[in-house]
Design an enzyme around this catalytic site. Structure first.
Site, mmCIF file in Angstrom:
data_model
loop_
_atom_site.group_PDB
_atom_site.id
_atom_site.type_symbol
_atom_site.label_atom_id
_atom_site.label_comp_id
_atom_site.label_asym_id
_atom_site.label_seq_id
_atom_site.Cartn_x
_atom_site.Cartn_y
_atom_site.Cartn_z
ATOM 1 N N ARG A 177 0.855 -1.181 0.000
ATOM 2 C CA ARG A 177 0.000 0.000 0.000
ATOM 3 C C ARG A 177 0.894 1.235 0.000
ATOM 4 N NH1 ARG A 177 -1.237 1.743 5.361
ATOM 5 N NH2 ARG A 177 -3.281 2.448 4.713
ATOM 6 N N ARG A 181 -1.255 11.510 1.891
ATOM 7 C CA ARG A 181 -1.839 12.361 2.920
ATOM 8 C C ARG A 181 -2.450 13.590 2.254
ATOM 9 N NH1 ARG A 181 2.513 13.843 7.387
ATOM 10 N NH2 ARG A 181 2.344 11.684 8.051
ATOM 11 N N ARG A 254 20.937 -6.042 2.984
ATOM 12 C CA ARG A 254 21.361 -4.915 2.153
ATOM 13 C C ARG A 254 22.283 -4.089 3.023
ATOM 14 N NH1 ARG A 254 21.640 -4.360 -3.027
ATOM 15 N NH2 ARG A 254 21.411 -2.095 -3.002
ATOM 16 N N ARG A 285 20.588 9.468 -0.410
ATOM 17 C CA ARG A 285 20.241 10.594 0.454
ATOM 18 C C ARG A 285 21.488 11.396 0.785
ATOM 19 N NH1 ARG A 285 16.754 8.616 5.558
ATOM 20 N NH2 ARG A 285 18.704 7.682 6.274
ATOM 21 N N GLU A 305 24.698 8.940 1.373
ATOM 22 C CA GLU A 305 24.365 7.526 1.598
ATOM 23 C C GLU A 305 24.219 6.801 0.265
ATOM 24 O OE1 GLU A 305 21.702 7.935 5.655
ATOM 25 O OE2 GLU A 305 20.959 6.709 4.016
ATOM 26 N N TYR A 353 14.164 -6.008 11.001
ATOM 27 C CA TYR A 353 14.348 -4.563 11.134
ATOM 28 C C TYR A 353 13.523 -4.083 12.316
ATOM 29 C CZ TYR A 353 14.479 0.390 10.405
ATOM 30 O OH TYR A 353 14.669 1.735 10.618
ATOM 31 N N ASP A 355 12.757 -0.624 14.562
ATOM 32 C CA ASP A 355 13.009 0.778 14.875
ATOM 33 C C ASP A 355 13.516 0.857 16.305
ATOM 34 O OD1 ASP A 355 12.619 2.395 12.654
ATOM 35 O OD2 ASP A 355 10.434 2.372 12.860
HETATM 36 P P1 FAD Z 1 23.130 -2.835 16.651
HETATM 37 O O1 FAD Z 1 23.051 -1.357 16.775
HETATM 38 O O2 FAD Z 1 23.548 -3.373 15.340
HETATM 39 O O3 FAD Z 1 24.094 -3.381 17.787
HETATM 40 C C1 FAD Z 1 24.687 -4.671 17.726
HETATM 41 C C2 FAD Z 1 26.095 -4.531 18.281
HETATM 42 O O4 FAD Z 1 26.689 -5.825 18.399
HETATM 43 C C3 FAD Z 1 27.005 -3.727 17.360
HETATM 44 O O5 FAD Z 1 27.633 -2.689 18.089
HETATM 45 C C4 FAD Z 1 28.020 -4.761 16.874
HETATM 46 O O6 FAD Z 1 29.316 -4.210 16.645
HETATM 47 C C5 FAD Z 1 28.047 -5.730 18.055
HETATM 48 N N1 FAD Z 1 28.519 -7.080 17.694
HETATM 49 C C6 FAD Z 1 28.079 -7.849 16.666
HETATM 50 N N2 FAD Z 1 28.773 -9.000 16.621
HETATM 51 C C7 FAD Z 1 29.648 -8.968 17.664
HETATM 52 C C8 FAD Z 1 30.662 -9.849 18.121
HETATM 53 N N3 FAD Z 1 30.925 -11.033 17.507
HETATM 54 N N4 FAD Z 1 31.395 -9.494 19.207
HETATM 55 C C9 FAD Z 1 31.173 -8.324 19.838
HETATM 56 N N5 FAD Z 1 30.249 -7.430 19.412
HETATM 57 C C10 FAD Z 1 29.490 -7.742 18.344
HETATM 58 N N6 FAD Z 1 15.406 3.399 14.004
HETATM 59 C C11 FAD Z 1 14.612 4.451 14.352
HETATM 60 O O7 FAD Z 1 13.800 4.328 15.278
HETATM 61 N N7 FAD Z 1 14.703 5.653 13.696
HETATM 62 C C12 FAD Z 1 15.571 5.854 12.665
HETATM 63 O O8 FAD Z 1 15.625 6.962 12.107
HETATM 64 C C13 FAD Z 1 16.399 4.758 12.264
HETATM 65 N N8 FAD Z 1 17.281 4.901 11.247
HETATM 66 C C14 FAD Z 1 18.017 3.824 10.841
HETATM 67 C C15 FAD Z 1 18.903 3.980 9.770
HETATM 68 C C16 FAD Z 1 19.650 2.909 9.337
HETATM 69 C C17 FAD Z 1 20.595 3.074 8.176
HETATM 70 C C18 FAD Z 1 19.531 1.649 9.990
HETATM 71 C C19 FAD Z 1 20.297 0.456 9.510
HETATM 72 C C20 FAD Z 1 18.690 1.495 11.072
HETATM 73 C C21 FAD Z 1 17.927 2.580 11.519
HETATM 74 N N9 FAD Z 1 17.094 2.461 12.635
HETATM 75 C C22 FAD Z 1 16.289 3.524 12.990
HETATM 76 C C23 FAD Z 1 17.046 1.218 13.445
HETATM 77 C C24 FAD Z 1 18.086 1.235 14.623
HETATM 78 O O9 FAD Z 1 19.375 1.381 14.106
HETATM 79 C C25 FAD Z 1 17.950 -0.062 15.431
HETATM 80 O O10 FAD Z 1 16.694 -0.112 16.067
HETATM 81 C C26 FAD Z 1 19.031 -0.251 16.531
HETATM 82 O O11 FAD Z 1 20.292 0.173 16.163
HETATM 83 C C27 FAD Z 1 19.096 -1.721 16.903
HETATM 84 O O12 FAD Z 1 20.007 -1.905 17.965
HETATM 85 P P2 FAD Z 1 20.703 -3.313 18.209
HETATM 86 O O13 FAD Z 1 21.426 -3.197 19.505
HETATM 87 O O14 FAD Z 1 19.721 -4.396 18.039
HETATM 88 O O15 FAD Z 1 21.719 -3.506 16.987
#
Ligand code: FAD
Length: 397
Positions: A177, A181, A254, A285, A305, A353, A355
């Site tokens: 969809r 707006r 990706r 972007r 980006e 994914y 947020d």
């Molecule tokens: P991560 O931030 O990936 O943390 C995982 C950590 O584990 C990393 O630091 C990594 O280095 C570490 N790690 C992995 N493997 C190992 C290992 N073997 N040993 C030790 N350390 C390790 N959300 C929003 O709400 N608003 C936004 O505007 C938004 N923009 C985004 C833009 C992009 C480009 C992306 C990709 C995501 C975006 N998000 C956004 C989503 C947001 O980034 C995530 O919700 C959040 O970062 C998830 O946190 P996490 O801890 O699960 O993962």
């Protein structure tokens, strides 16, 4: 009777991203002994901000916290102060500027209309003349939904760059969809709360981790048996397939590549986020970071980006939740479910994914389960895959 010696830590947390940081804070506050391993040379995972020329730069892409969940909003605001940033990105199509999400400002720039009904009429008319019954690809699907003009100028090029394939080769269900707006509201998100931490996400993460022991530049897999021997339970936020040494094959992602430039001028594009929606411009972007915090510095910092193919060695950004990868993930999840003392969490551990608000919800829920054996009382969590394109409010009927 033989008793097992208690390990020195209650929890080993692999990864200091948002998930690892929230759960570390909660477990530590509850008196648990935790330590964190982080393979990067900084904490914070993808929300990390670094200060360049006095500006907080979102190193892994623009991050705007937005949520409908009052508890999440209050949770982060008790740790760090947030500003009133409202995301109102612009689309640049060969130098022509359109507001996003698609709204009356967009339609005015596209067709000169000033009344919502006139915009509705044009969309309905364009859809009708191009309509096809069983859309076979993304082009047919998008034109069915919003007509040719919006598709051609604002969807086609951006989507092709994002997925690295022509819209005619992409499945129609990427866009199910495309609501639009019919007000003059440029606020991209529908969420009740949104903002950016005034001192950057790194400050927020630093406050969450202030009492925890964090080892930076330390990859869990370089010495996994040793690290495992130190803690009763493991909260693992790295890629789930890596944990099992890719025994079933690698999951796909990706990736995104960033090029950062510091310019000796006070501003460049006058907005934090500008999408480039034509196919020819190679970047998707440009982010101008100072605008996230209403900055008046004499310099400005830009990130270009580029959407990128992923392979080992590159950062896995967006899981590809198609049939093949979802099935593979389920097989890994079956393996994971057999392990009592390892919890697979966060966007990489759960291959989805999330947020930021969902990440925080999920970490709070998990910590509550671990501490009290009962779920945290939030609304149910929704998983989503990479948003294919802006999500809007109203569907044209
Ligand atoms: P991560 O931030 O990936 O943390 C995982 C950590 O584990 C990393 O630091 C990594 O280095 C570490 N790690 C992995 N493997 C190992 C290992 N073997 N040993 C030790 N350390 C390790 N959300 C929003 O709400 N608003 C936004 O505007 C938004 N923009 C985004 C833009 C992009 C480009 C992306 C990709 C995501 C975006 N998000 C956004 C989503 C947001 O980034 C995530 O919700 C959040 O970062 C998830 O946190 P996490 O801890 O699960 O993962």
């Amino acid at each position: 009777m033989k008793t097992r010696k208690k390990k020195p830590f209650d929890f080993l947390i692999v990864g200091s991203g948002l998930y690892g940081s929230v759960i570390a804070r909660e477990l530590f506050n509850a008196g648990k002994r935790c330590f964190i391993l982080e393979k990067r040379d900084h904490p914070g995972g993808n929300v990390y901000t670094e200060n360049i020329a006095g500006i907080d730069v979102h190193r892994y892409g623009a991050h705007i916290l937005h949520t409908d969940n009052k508890k999440v909003w209050e949770y982060v605001n008790q740790i760090a102060e947030f500003n009133r940033f409202t995301n109102s990105p612009l689309a640049n199509y060969k130098g022509q500027i359109f507001h996003l999400p698609f709204n009356m400002n967009t339609f005015h720039a596209m067709w000169g209309v000033v009344r919502p009904q006139d915009a509705r009429d044009i969309i309905v008319q364009q859809r009708a003349s191009e309509y096809c019954d069983n859309p076979k690809n993304l082009t047919e699907q998008a034109v069915n939904l919003v007509g040719w003009d919006i598709f051609e100028k604002l969807i086609r090029g951006y989507t092709e760059k994002q997925w690295g394939r022509k819209c005619e080769e992409l499945p129609p269900d990427i866009i199910t969809r495309l609501p639009v707006r019919f007000t003059w509201d440029n606020n991209y998100f529908n969420s009740r709360y949104q903002g950016i931490p005034i001192k950057g996400y790194t400050n927020l993460i630093g406050k969450m981790l202030k009492n925890s022991e964090v080892r930076l530049s330390c990859d869990f897999f370089e010495n996994r048996h040793y690290w495992e021997s130190l803690a009763e339970q493991i909260i693992y936020t790295g890629p789930i397939d890596a944990y099992f040494d890719y025994v079933l094959g690698p999951l796909e992602y990706r990736s995104v590549r960033f090029e950062t430039h510091v310019l000796n001028i006070p501003d460049f594009q006058g907005v934090a986020v500008m999408n480039f929606t034509d196919r020819e411009t190679p970047w998707t972007r440009i982010i101008e970071h100072k605008h996230f915090n209403f900055g008046f510095q004499k310099n400005t910092v830009l990130s270009y980006e580029y959407s990128d193919e992923w392979n080992h060695g590159k950062e896995p950004f967006y899981p590809i939740n198609d049939k093949k990868n979802t099935a593979l993930y389920r097989q890994y999840k079956d393996l994971a479910d057999k392990l009592d003392n390892v919890h697979f969490c966060g966007r990489l551990g759960e291959y989805c994914y999330y947020d930021m608000d969902k990440t925080i919800e999920s970490a709070l829920k998990k910590s509550s389960e671990l501490l009290h054996s009962e779920p945290f009382k939030f609304n149910s969590l929704e998983k989503s895959s990479i948003p294919p394109y802006p999500v809007f409010e109203e569907q044209v009927e």
